[in-house]
Design a protein around this motif. Structure first.
Motif, PDB file in Angstrom:
ATOM      1  N   GLY A  72       0.825  -1.207   0.000  1.00  0.00           N
ATOM      2  CA  GLY A  72       0.000   0.000   0.000  1.00  0.00           C
ATOM      3  C   GLY A  72       0.856   1.253   0.000  1.00  0.00           C
ATOM      4  N   PHE A  73       1.929   1.227   0.776  1.00  0.00           N
ATOM      5  CA  PHE A  73       2.837   2.376   0.853  1.00  0.00           C
ATOM      6  C   PHE A  73       3.459   2.670  -0.506  1.00  0.00           C
ATOM      7  CE2 PHE A  73       6.974   4.249   2.361  1.00  0.00           C
ATOM      8  CZ  PHE A  73       6.423   5.387   2.925  1.00  0.00           C
ATOM      9  N   LEU A  74       3.888   1.626  -1.198  1.00  0.00           N
ATOM     10  CA  LEU A  74       4.495   1.800  -2.520  1.00  0.00           C
ATOM     11  C   LEU A  74       3.478   2.336  -3.525  1.00  0.00           C
ATOM     12  CD1 LEU A  74       7.084   1.449  -4.148  1.00  0.00           C
ATOM     13  CD2 LEU A  74       6.398  -0.909  -4.632  1.00  0.00           C
ATOM     14  N   LEU A  75       2.246   1.850  -3.439  1.00  0.00           N
ATOM     15  CA  LEU A  75       1.192   2.378  -4.315  1.00  0.00           C
ATOM     16  C   LEU A  75       0.947   3.859  -4.043  1.00  0.00           C
ATOM     17  CD1 LEU A  75      -1.479  -0.499  -4.319  1.00  0.00           C
ATOM     18  CD2 LEU A  75       0.049   0.157  -6.182  1.00  0.00           C
ATOM     19  N   GLY A  76       0.999   4.232  -2.766  1.00  0.00           N
ATOM     20  CA  GLY A  76       0.816   5.635  -2.415  1.00  0.00           C
ATOM     21  C   GLY A  76       1.914   6.507  -2.995  1.00  0.00           C
ATOM     22  N   ILE A  77       3.162   6.036  -2.924  1.00  0.00           N
ATOM     23  CA  ILE A  77       4.281   6.787  -3.498  1.00  0.00           C
ATOM     24  C   ILE A  77       4.139   6.881  -5.013  1.00  0.00           C
ATOM     25  CG2 ILE A  77       6.781   6.764  -3.871  1.00  0.00           C
ATOM     26  CD1 ILE A  77       7.072   5.538  -1.086  1.00  0.00           C
ATOM     27  N   LEU A 128      -0.744   5.553   1.953  1.00  0.00           N
ATOM     28  CA  LEU A 128       0.433   5.783   2.791  1.00  0.00           C
ATOM     29  C   LEU A 128       0.187   5.266   4.206  1.00  0.00           C
ATOM     30  CD1 LEU A 128       1.486   9.403   1.725  1.00  0.00           C
ATOM     31  CD2 LEU A 128       2.578   7.259   1.063  1.00  0.00           C
ATOM     32  N   PHE A 129      -1.030   5.456   4.696  1.00  0.00           N
ATOM     33  CA  PHE A 129      -1.339   5.015   6.060  1.00  0.00           C
ATOM     34  C   PHE A 129      -1.357   3.488   6.170  1.00  0.00           C
ATOM     35  CE2 PHE A 129      -4.493   4.047   9.468  1.00  0.00           C
ATOM     36  CZ  PHE A 129      -3.693   4.450  10.532  1.00  0.00           C
ATOM     37  N   GLY A 156       1.293  -1.214   8.841  1.00  0.00           N
ATOM     38  CA  GLY A 156       2.208  -2.350   8.921  1.00  0.00           C
ATOM     39  C   GLY A 156       3.390  -2.067   9.820  1.00  0.00           C
ATOM     40  N   LYS A 157       4.085  -0.950   9.570  1.00  0.00           N
ATOM     41  CA  LYS A 157       5.283  -0.628  10.350  1.00  0.00           C
ATOM     42  C   LYS A 157       4.947  -0.327  11.812  1.00  0.00           C
ATOM     43  CE  LYS A 157       9.019  -0.827   7.805  1.00  0.00           C
ATOM     44  NZ  LYS A 157       8.444  -1.845   6.939  1.00  0.00           N
ATOM     45  N   SER A 158       3.886   0.429  12.044  1.00  0.00           N
ATOM     46  CA  SER A 158       3.535   0.825  13.408  1.00  0.00           C
ATOM     47  C   SER A 158       2.502  -0.105  14.033  1.00  0.00           C
ATOM     48  CB  SER A 158       3.040   2.273  13.432  1.00  0.00           C
ATOM     49  OG  SER A 158       4.078   3.159  13.082  1.00  0.00           O
ATOM     50  N   ALA A 159       2.296  -1.260  13.414  1.00  0.00           N
ATOM     51  CA  ALA A 159       1.509  -2.359  13.997  1.00  0.00           C
ATOM     52  C   ALA A 159       0.120  -1.920  14.433  1.00  0.00           C
ATOM     53  CB  ALA A 159       2.272  -2.969  15.182  1.00  0.00           C
ATOM     54  N   GLN A 160      -0.622  -1.314  13.511  1.00  0.00           N
ATOM     55  CA  GLN A 160      -1.999  -0.934  13.798  1.00  0.00           C
ATOM     56  C   GLN A 160      -2.948  -2.035  13.330  1.00  0.00           C
ATOM     57  OE1 GLN A 160      -2.839   2.313  15.409  1.00  0.00           O
ATOM     58  NE2 GLN A 160      -0.747   1.680  15.849  1.00  0.00           N
ATOM     59  N   PHE A 161      -4.060  -2.179  14.022  1.00  0.00           N
ATOM     60  CA  PHE A 161      -5.060  -3.164  13.662  1.00  0.00           C
ATOM     61  C   PHE A 161      -5.493  -2.943  12.211  1.00  0.00           C
ATOM     62  CE2 PHE A 161      -9.481  -4.330  13.090  1.00  0.00           C
ATOM     63  CZ  PHE A 161      -9.536  -5.598  13.631  1.00  0.00           C
ATOM     64  N   THR A 163     -11.552  12.642   5.430  1.00  0.00           N
ATOM     65  CA  THR A 163     -11.845  11.205   5.357  1.00  0.00           C
ATOM     66  C   THR A 163     -10.638  10.395   5.803  1.00  0.00           C
ATOM     67  OG1 THR A 163     -13.359  11.577   3.511  1.00  0.00           O
ATOM     68  CG2 THR A 163     -12.574   9.330   3.846  1.00  0.00           C
ATOM     69  N   ALA A 164      -9.465  10.751   5.289  1.00  0.00           N
ATOM     70  CA  ALA A 164      -8.248  10.038   5.679  1.00  0.00           C
ATOM     71  C   ALA A 164      -7.973  10.217   7.168  1.00  0.00           C
ATOM     72  CB  ALA A 164      -7.066  10.539   4.857  1.00  0.00           C
TER      73      ALA A 164
END
Length: 654
Positions: free
Chosen positions: A185-190, A235-236, A241-246, A291-292
Motif C-alpha cells: 500500500g505504501f508503494l502504491l501511495g508513493i 500511505l497510512f 504495517g510498520k507501526s503495527a496498527q489493527f 476522510t483520511a
C-alpha cells in the motif's frame, strides 16, 4: 548559511552507525568481541553527540536544511537522490533514536555476553540505527522508502537472530510478510504521488497538493474518489504495517522471539515509530482530507483499546510490554487522526524513553531468572534487584500517566486534544483513550506486582542465585529513567504550545485542536493541578489500586475472574483468534492456491501435457512410422509409386 561543514556533519550522523555495522559485521572474526562492541558503540555515540550537541542547537537557532547530498542516478526522469531535510521534527527523531540506540548498545554488552552471535548482533543493531536515521532524515519519498524497507529487512534479521529456534523463524517470517502487505500500500501511495505531482520531493509535493486537493480518480466504475484521500490512505496502510496498527498488528507480539535489546529498540524508538513519524511528516497532505484523518483516528482507537485488553491477560513479561507498545502506538495514531501531530510526536518521544526502560528492565529480570519469562514463576524480586525495581517503578508510573512523570503530560495532551476534535469517529476515539487509561495502569502494575512483589514463586535453585544485574545492564536503565521522569515537564510547552516544530508540521485552522488546547495553557503547575482533578488521573489510580487488590491483597481473584468469565478470558488469551483466522484464510489460502497451481499448472499442464505429452506424441508417431520400415524393397517401391502419383495429381490440379 550552510557550508560543507554542516553537510558533512549531517552525513556523519548516519554513516558513523553504518561504519560500525560494516566493520563489526564483515570483520567480526578478526576484530573480536570487545572490538566489535567498541566500534559499534563508538559509531552510535558519534551519531548521538552530533545530533544532540551540534545539529539540534543549529536547528533551534533557525537553520533548516533541505537539499540533495548525492544523486546516484536518473531513471525515466525520476532523480534518485540522497537528500536530507533537517528541521525540528527530524532532529528530535535523530536525538531520540540515537540516544535509545546508544543505551541499547551498552545494555547488549551485558545481556548478550555469552551469545555466540555477539559480534553479529552488534552489527545488526548498528545497521538498524543507520536505516532509521536515513528514514527520518530523508527529504524525498524514494529515500524514505529505502529507509522504510531497510528497517524492515534488519528487523527480520534481528527477530530471527536465534535462527535455530523454530518459533523465532516463524516470528521473523510473519513480521516480514505482514509488513509486505503494508508496504505494498505504501508503494502504491508513493506511485500515486509521482503520477499526480510529477515529483518525489517532499517540498514540491506539499507545495502542489493544495491546488489539486479536489482532483478525483475512478477506481471502480461509477465511483469517484478524492485523489488526496486515496494517497493518504495508501500511505497510512504502510504505517499500519510498520507501526503495527489493527489489523496488521499481529507481527509485533511474536517479535518478542528476538533478544530483549532488539525488542526495546524496535518497539521503543525505531521501527514502530516510523509510521507515526511518516504521517506527521505528511501532515500537509493529511490536512487536505478529513476522510483520511477519520480513518487514521478510528484505526488508532481500535488499536489503543483492544490491544490494551490483551495486555491484561498475558503472563510472559515481554509480551505484556509488547501489547503495551501496541496500545500506546494506538494513542499516537489517534492523535494523528485528530490533527494533534505535535502531541503524537511528543508522546512518541516520552514513550521511547519509558518503554525502552521497561523492555530493558524486563530483560534484566530475565537475566536474573536464567531466561525465565513467565511472571507466574517470579515474585519477590524487589529485595534482590533494587535498581531494576525502582527503574521499573518509574517506567510503570510514566506509562500509567501519573504526574509528574513523562507519560502523564503526553498522554493527557492526547486525551484533551481528542476531546476537542469534531471529526467523524472522535467520540469513539475519546471513549477508547479514556478506557485505555484504566487498562494501561492495571496491566502496568500487574506486571510490577507479579514480578517484584508478593511471595517468590521460582524454584529454589533460581532463588538462591538471584542478584542484581551487572553495571553495564543497570546503567542504561538509570539513564533512561531520567528522561522518563523529566522529559514531559521540560518539553510540553515548547513542543505543544511553543514554536518548536515551526513549519515542520502543518495543521488546518479548522483542525487545530492543539492550538485550542494551548489557549488554556497557564504553565506546568496548572496543567498538573488540572490533570490531578480530571478523570484520566483517577482512572489511572483506579487501575493501580485494582491491580494491587488482584495481585497483592487477594491473589485468588484473577483465577476466579478467569473461570467466571471463561469465554472472555479464552477470547483474550487467543488474541481474538486473529492469528488463527489469518493462518486459515491467508496462509492456508496461499498454500491451497500453491497446491492448485502445482497440481494443475506444473503436474498436469507443464509436466503432463507439454513435457510428457510431447514425448507421448513423438512416441505415437514413431510407433506408426516404425511399421512402414519393413526392410522389403517392394514395399519401398510401392511407397515411391504412391508418392509419385500424389505429386502428379497435385501438379495437374494446380
Amino acid at each position: 548559511m550552510f557550508g560543507l561543514e554542516m553537510t558533512t556533519i549531517y552525513l556523519l550522523v548516519p554513516l558513523a552507525s553504518l561504519a560500525g555495522a560494516i566493520l563489526s559485521g564483515l570483520f567480526c572474526r578478526v576484530i573480536g568481541r570487545r572490538s566489535a562492541h567498541t566500534i559499534t558503540i563508538g559509531g552510535v555515540t558519534i551519531s548521538f553527540l552530533l545530533s544532540a550537541f551540534v545539529v539540534l542547537p543549529d536547528v533551534m537557532a533557525g537553520n533548516i536544511f533541505n537539499g540533495t547530498v548525492y544523486t546516484w542516478g536518473v531513471s525515466g526522469g525520476i532523480p534518485m537522490e540522497v537528500g536530507f531535510l533537517i528541521d525540528s521534527l527530524t532532529v528530535m527523531m535523530m536525538v531520540v533514536v540515537t540516544f535509545v540506540s546508544l543505551m541499547v548498545h551498552i545494555y547488549t554488552i551485558g545481556y548478550m555476553h555469552e551469545d555466540p552471535g555477539y559480534q553479529r548482533f552488534f552489527s545488526y543493531i548498528s545497521l538498524f540505527t543507520f536505516a532509521m536515521l536515513m528514514l527520518v532524515m530523508s527529504n524525498n519519498f524514494l529515500q524514505l522508502f529505502f529507509g522504510w524497507e531497510a528497517v524492515g529487512l534488519v528487523s527480520y534479521l534481528l527477530i530471527g537472530f536465534w535462527y535455530t529456534r523454530e518459533s523465532a523463524i516463524f516470528a521473523n517470517l510473519k513480521a516480514f510478510l505482514v509488513n509486505r502487505v503494508g508496504d505494498f500500500g505504501f508503494l502504491l501511495g508513493i506511485a500515486a504521488i509521482y503520477m499526480t505531482y510529477g515529483t518525489l520531493d517532499y517540498a514540491a509535493v506539499f507545495a502542489i497538493a493544495p491546488s489539486q486537493a479536489q482532483q478525483t480518480i475512478t477506481i471502480m466504475a461509477g465511483v469517484d474518489w478524492n485523489l488526496v484521500t486515496v494517497i493518504c490512505i495508501l500511505l497510512f496502510i504502510g504505517a499500519m504495517g510498520k507501526s503495527a496498527q489493527f489489523p496488521l498488528h499481529v507481527w509485533l507480539p511474536d517479535s518478542m522471539e528476538g533478544p530483549t535489546p532488539i525488542s526495546a529498540l524496535i518497539h521503543a524508538a525505531t521501527m514502530v515509530t516510523a509510521g507515526i513519524f511518516m504521517v506527521a511528516r505528511m501532515s500537509p497532505l493529511y490536512e487536505l482530507s478529513e476522510t483520511a484523518l477519520s480513518v487514521v483516528l478510528v484505526i488508532g482507537s481500535i488499536t489503543a483499546l483492544f490491544m490494551a485488553f490483551l495486555g491484561m491477560v498475558q503472563n510472559d513479561i515481554k509480551r505484556v510490554v509488547a501489547y503495551s507498545t501496541l496500545s500506546q502506538l494506538g494513542y499516537m495514531t489517534v492523535a494523528l487522526g485528530a490533527s494533534a501531530y505535535s502531541a503524537a510526536i511528543f508522546h512518541l518521544m516520552t514513550h521511547a524513553f519509558f518503554k525502552a526502560l521497561l523492555f530493558l528492565g524486563a530483560g534484566s529480570v530475565i537475566i536474573a531468572m536464567h531466561h525465565e519469562q513467565d511472571m507466574r514463576k517470579m515474585g519477590g524480586l524487589k529485595k534482590y534487584m533494587p535498581w531494576t525495581y525502582w527503574t521499573a517503578v518509574i517506567g510503570s508510573l510514566a506509562l500509567a500517566g501519573i504526574p509528574p512523570f513523562a507519560g502523564f503530560f503526553s498522554k493527557d495532551a492526547i486525551i484533551e486534544a481528542v476531546h476537542l476534535s469534531n471529526l467523524p469517529g472522535s467520540s469513539f476515539a475519546y471513549f477508547a483513550v479514556m478506557t485505555g487509561v484504566f487498562i494501561t495502569a492495571f496491566y502496568s502494575f500487574r506486571l510490577l506486582f507479579m514480578t517484584f512483589h508478593g511471595k517468590p514463586r521460582m524454584d529454589d535453585h533460581t532463588r538462591e542465585h538471584l542478584k542484581e544485574s551487572p553495571f553495564v545492564v543497570v546503567f542504561p536503565l538509570v539513564m533512561l529513567a531520567i528522561p522518563s521522569i523529566l522529559a514531559g515537564g521540560l518539553y510540553i510547552e515548547p513542543m505543544l504550545f511553543g514554536k518548536f516544530f515551526g513549519n515542520a508540521i502543518s495543521v488546518a485552522p479548522q483542525h487545530d485542536v492543539v492550538g485550542e488546547l494551548g489557549r488554556g495553557w497557564h504553565g506546568i503547575g496548572q496543567f498538573m493541578v488540572h490533570g490531578v482533578m480530571a478523570a484520566p488521573f483517577w482512572l489511572a489510580v483506579g487501575g493501580i489500586v485494582t491491580a494491587a487488590i488482584f495481585y497483592l491483597k487477594k491473589p485468588e481473584l484473577p483465577e476466579w475472574f478467569a473461570s467466571r468469565f471463561s469465554s472472555l478470558h479464552t477470547l483474550l488469551m487467543n488474541k481474538y483468534y486473529l492469528d488463527e483466522v489469518y493462518q486459515a484464510v491467508f496462509a492456508g489460502g496461499s498454500r491451497a492456491l500453491g497446491r492448485f497451481l502445482w497440481k494443475t499448472g506444473d503436474v498436469r499442464l507443464i509436466d503432463g501435457l507439454m513435457v510428457n505429452g510431447s514425448a507421448r506424441v513423438v512416441g505415437w508417431i514413431s510407433s506408426v512410422i516404425r511399421h512402414v520400415q519393413t526392410g522389403y524393397v517392394y514395399h519401398y517401391a510401392f511407397a515411391m509409386i504412391i508418392g509419385l502419383f500424389v505429386l502428379i495429381t497435385f501438379y495437374l490440379h494446380a
